[in-house]
Design a protein around this motif. Structure first.
Motif, PDB file in Angstrom:
ATOM      1  N   CYS A   1       0.821  -1.202   0.000  1.00  0.00           N
ATOM      2  CA  CYS A   1       0.000   0.000   0.000  1.00  0.00           C
ATOM      3  C   CYS A   1       0.856   1.253   0.000  1.00  0.00           C
TER       4      CYS A   1
ATOM      5  N   ASN B   1     -10.336  -4.262  -5.160  1.00  0.00           N
ATOM      6  CA  ASN B   1      -9.493  -5.417  -4.894  1.00  0.00           C
ATOM      7  C   ASN B   1     -10.279  -6.687  -5.194  1.00  0.00           C
TER       8      ASN B   1
ATOM      9  N   CYS C   1      -4.824   1.200  -0.113  1.00  0.00           N
ATOM     10  CA  CYS C   1      -4.573  -0.160  -0.589  1.00  0.00           C
ATOM     11  C   CYS C   1      -5.467  -0.494  -1.789  1.00  0.00           C
ATOM     12  N   SER C   2      -5.924   0.512  -2.506  1.00  0.00           N
ATOM     13  CA  SER C   2      -6.824   0.281  -3.635  1.00  0.00           C
ATOM     14  C   SER C   2      -6.058  -0.244  -4.853  1.00  0.00           C
ATOM     15  N   TYR C   3      -6.777  -0.996  -5.699  1.00  0.00           N
ATOM     16  CA  TYR C   3      -6.216  -1.526  -6.948  1.00  0.00           C
ATOM     17  C   TYR C   3      -4.966  -2.388  -6.715  1.00  0.00           C
ATOM     18  N   LYS C   4      -4.957  -3.221  -5.684  1.00  0.00           N
ATOM     19  CA  LYS C   4      -3.785  -4.044  -5.380  1.00  0.00           C
ATOM     20  C   LYS C   4      -4.053  -5.544  -5.547  1.00  0.00           C
ATOM     21  N   LYS C   5      -5.229  -5.905  -6.023  1.00  0.00           N
ATOM     22  CA  LYS C   5      -5.606  -7.313  -6.209  1.00  0.00           C
ATOM     23  C   LYS C   5      -5.542  -8.107  -4.903  1.00  0.00           C
ATOM     24  N   LEU C   6      -5.814  -7.441  -3.802  1.00  0.00           N
ATOM     25  CA  LEU C   6      -5.743  -8.094  -2.494  1.00  0.00           C
ATOM     26  C   LEU C   6      -6.883  -9.093  -2.323  1.00  0.00           C
TER      27      LEU C   6
ATOM     28  N   ASN D   1     -15.386  -4.675  -4.594  1.00  0.00           N
ATOM     29  CA  ASN D   1     -14.749  -5.948  -4.312  1.00  0.00           C
ATOM     30  C   ASN D   1     -15.723  -7.072  -4.662  1.00  0.00           C
TER      31      ASN D   1
END
Length: 323
Positions: free
Chosen positions: A34, A69, A45-50, A93
């Motif tokens: 992040c 995510n 932490c957006s757009y991190k494929k979490l 999400n």
């Protein structure tokens, strides 16, 4: 006695450095997941494929953005260390359910975004601890019903968005505690205007036209040309059964043997149970490269800290023994 004092100071410095390193691991440019703005206590932490909430979010974080995510579920304790959060966004999400109590520690939260997920229902009392909440976004989910009293504790709420769900009615008294509500979105739901249950919603909209955005757009599911606001007692004359209540037991039918045989090949073993037993995870759930790097960094930092701490302890004992 100077040696032990210096050693004790060294221990404190090392501990502080390790804690700082653990927090920075979340946001470091060389592999951190992040981005952080420490001055504003903000973590993006957006757009991190979490597929899971990072575990080392600083405890003093006030704004946490987890938009866009691949979150499918949340651990019940995912936010329990973040009681200073005032803004939490979980929009866009793949959440299908919310565990009871997941928001219980977010006593300072002012904004909660749950829009653009796949929520079909909400646990009872899911928002009861959010007494300072002012904005709640539930747009674009698959909500079919609301629990009794789900908004009762949200007396400070000013904005509530529930467009584009599958709501057919709301529990009687659902909005009665929203004494500070300024804006409410209800459109694009298949409101069932044939049941008496809809009359509470009709009356509430009628009494709060200035607060319901697009009041005329809250239309009946089977009569899109007619707004909930315009429904009469004659229109809503039926005593309808709650959608969660089973009213009939399907009669059994005889299935041809050929169909049964053909279906045998279509039976699928519950892969999830096998995966849990074998310790296997789907590729979508595997940690991303930044997450792996973050884990390795944290592990190495921990090992280094333990080694330095052990050396400092031995240093203390050495001087104590001499004394």
């Amino acid at each position: 006695m100077m040696g032990p004092v210096l050693a004790a100071c060294l221990l404190i410095i090392l501990s502080t450095a390790w804690i700082s390193q653990a927090n920075e691991a979340l946001c470091k440019k060389d592999g951190g997941v992040c981005s952080c703005n420490n001055n504003k206590n903000s973590v993006d932490c957006s757009y991190k494929k979490l597929t899971a909430i990072p575990s080392n979010i600083p405890a003093d974080t006030k704004k946490l953005d987890l938009n866009y995510n691949k979150l499918r579920e949340l651990e019940p304790t995912a936010f329990h260390g973040l009681n200073k959060l005032t803004f939490l966004s979980l929009g866009n999400n793949q959440l299908q359910t919310l565990p009871p109590g997941v928001f219980d520690h977010l006593v300072a939260l002012g904004t909660l975004n749950l829009n653009n997920n796949q929520l079909k229902s909400l646990p009872p009392k899911i928002f009861d601890s959010l007494t300072k909440l002012k904005e709640l976004n539930l747009d674009n989910n698959k909500l079919q019903s609301l629990p009794e009293g789900v908004f009762d504790k949200l007396t400070q709420l000013k904005t509530l968005q529930m467009t584009s769900n599958q709501l057919r009615n709301v529990p009687h008294g659902a909005f009665d505690s929203l004494s500070n509500i300024k804006t409410l979105w209800l459109n694009d739901n298949p409101w069932d205007c044939s049941c008496k249950d809809i009359l509470y919603l009709r009356d509430w909209i009628d009494d709060n036209k200035d607060k319901v955005t697009g009041a005329q757009d809250a239309a009946c599911g089977d009569q899109q040309s007619k707004a909930v606001l315009d429904i009469t007692e004659k229109d809503a004359a039926s005593d309808c059964v709650s959608p969660n209540t089973t009213t009939a037991i399907p009669t059994s039918t005889t299935t041809p043997a050929s169909v049964i045989y053909d279906d045998i090949h279509e039976i699928k073993v519950p892969q999830e149970n096998f995966q849990k037993f074998l310790g296997y995870q789907e590729p979508d759930h595997l940690p991303t490269q930044p997450q792996c790097l973050m884990s390795i960094s944290g592990y190495l930092g921990l090992m280094m800290s333990l080694m330095l701490t052990s050396a400092a302890i031995l240093y203390v004992f050495h001087f104590l023994k001499k004394a």
